[in-house]
Design a protein around this motif. Structure first.
Motif, PDB file in Angstrom:
ATOM      1  N   VAL A 158       0.845  -1.197   0.000  1.00  0.00           N
ATOM      2  CA  VAL A 158       0.000   0.000   0.000  1.00  0.00           C
ATOM      3  C   VAL A 158       0.881   1.247   0.000  1.00  0.00           C
ATOM      4  O   VAL A 158       0.615   2.213  -0.734  1.00  0.00           O
ATOM      5  N   ILE A 159       1.929   1.236   0.806  1.00  0.00           N
ATOM      6  CA  ILE A 159       2.877   2.352   0.807  1.00  0.00           C
ATOM      7  C   ILE A 159       3.475   2.520  -0.588  1.00  0.00           C
ATOM      8  O   ILE A 159       3.579   3.629  -1.113  1.00  0.00           O
ATOM      9  N   GLY A 160       3.873   1.397  -1.197  1.00  0.00           N
ATOM     10  CA  GLY A 160       4.479   1.458  -2.518  1.00  0.00           C
ATOM     11  C   GLY A 160       3.565   2.076  -3.557  1.00  0.00           C
ATOM     12  O   GLY A 160       3.990   2.941  -4.340  1.00  0.00           O
ATOM     13  N   LEU A 161       2.306   1.660  -3.572  1.00  0.00           N
ATOM     14  CA  LEU A 161       1.348   2.229  -4.527  1.00  0.00           C
ATOM     15  C   LEU A 161       1.112   3.714  -4.260  1.00  0.00           C
ATOM     16  O   LEU A 161       1.016   4.522  -5.187  1.00  0.00           O
ATOM     17  N   ALA A 162       1.019   4.068  -2.985  1.00  0.00           N
ATOM     18  CA  ALA A 162       0.786   5.467  -2.632  1.00  0.00           C
ATOM     19  C   ALA A 162       1.965   6.343  -3.039  1.00  0.00           C
ATOM     20  O   ALA A 162       1.773   7.473  -3.511  1.00  0.00           O
ATOM     21  N   THR A 163       3.184   5.844  -2.861  1.00  0.00           N
ATOM     22  CA  THR A 163       4.349   6.645  -3.248  1.00  0.00           C
ATOM     23  C   THR A 163       4.382   6.871  -4.752  1.00  0.00           C
ATOM     24  O   THR A 163       4.772   7.951  -5.219  1.00  0.00           O
ATOM     25  N   LEU A 164       3.973   5.868  -5.527  1.00  0.00           N
ATOM     26  CA  LEU A 164       3.929   6.035  -6.986  1.00  0.00           C
ATOM     27  C   LEU A 164       2.927   7.117  -7.385  1.00  0.00           C
ATOM     28  O   LEU A 164       3.204   7.966  -8.235  1.00  0.00           O
TER      29      LEU A 164
END
Length: 210
Positions: free
Chosen positions: A98-104
């Motif tokens: 979820v963090i990864g998608l949000a950072t993108l």
């Protein structure tokens, strides 16, 4: 008192989730903040961009299911309709994707990562170096092998030990990235290759799993 925009609020939540993740803090708190940030950025994106990126993310999430992804966040958000509900399964690393998608989403909206998002992205690349097929640009075979062994040792660690190592890498990145980036840019401006720059400034001792 300064007004706070949606994207700023999402960035602050996301940066805090990243801090908590590397501190090995409560994973439910990490997930709550990460998912709240992700949803704001996901909802905001079509109002700022018209490139179909959220459609791509929607397709990726559909493989696992939106319901599964939102379940922990919904469980933690209210109890009016399900006061006796139980969260059946929750892995401490569940918030990472979820963090990864949000950072993108944030990078595409804001034009760049925050320093903490950039540090998180660096750690994820290191953790998945081989699987992601990251191109090796350093021609110093001994140094390449050193970093390969460090990554291998980190992957073999129990989770708590791996997160403790990740925390050290996170802090090192935040404290040194701007300085190291300047060294790289100055070296490249002088016509040096990446390997030559690293030979001058990077011994490899700054990245160790010991």
């Amino acid at each position: 008192m300064k007004a706070i925009s949606k994207i700023e609020a999402a960035a602050r939540q996301l940066d805090t989730a990243i801090d908590l993740y590397f501190a090995n803090a409560d994973s439910l708190a990490v997930y709550t903040l990460a998912y709240a940030s992700f949803k704001v950025l996901f909802d905001l994106y079509p109002h700022r961009k018209n490139d179909g990126f959220t459609t791509q993310i929607d397709e990726v999430i559909a493989v696992e299911g939106w319901k599964r992804m939102s379940q922990p966040a919904n469980f933690l958000k209210h109890a009016d309709r399900d006061p006796d509900a139980l969260l059946e399964a929750h892995h401490p690393d569940q918030g990472v994707s979820v963090i990864g998608l949000a950072t993108l989403l944030y990078r595409r909206l804001a034009g760049d990562f925050t320093p903490k998002m950039r540090a998180f992205d660096f750690w994820m690349e290191e953790a998945g170096y081989d699987e992601l097929g990251i191109e090796e640009v350093d021609e110093n075979a001994a140094r390449v092998e050193h970093y390969r062994r460090v990554r291998e040792a980190a992957r073999a660690m129990p989770r708590d030990q791996r997160i403790a190592f990740a925390k050290k890498q996170y802090r090192f990145f935040l404290e040194n990235h701007a300085r190291l980036q300047t060294l790289v840019e100055e070296g490249q401006a002088s016509g040096l290759t990446v390997t030559e720059i690293m030979n001058q400034h990077f011994s490899g001792s700054e990245n160790t799993a010991d």
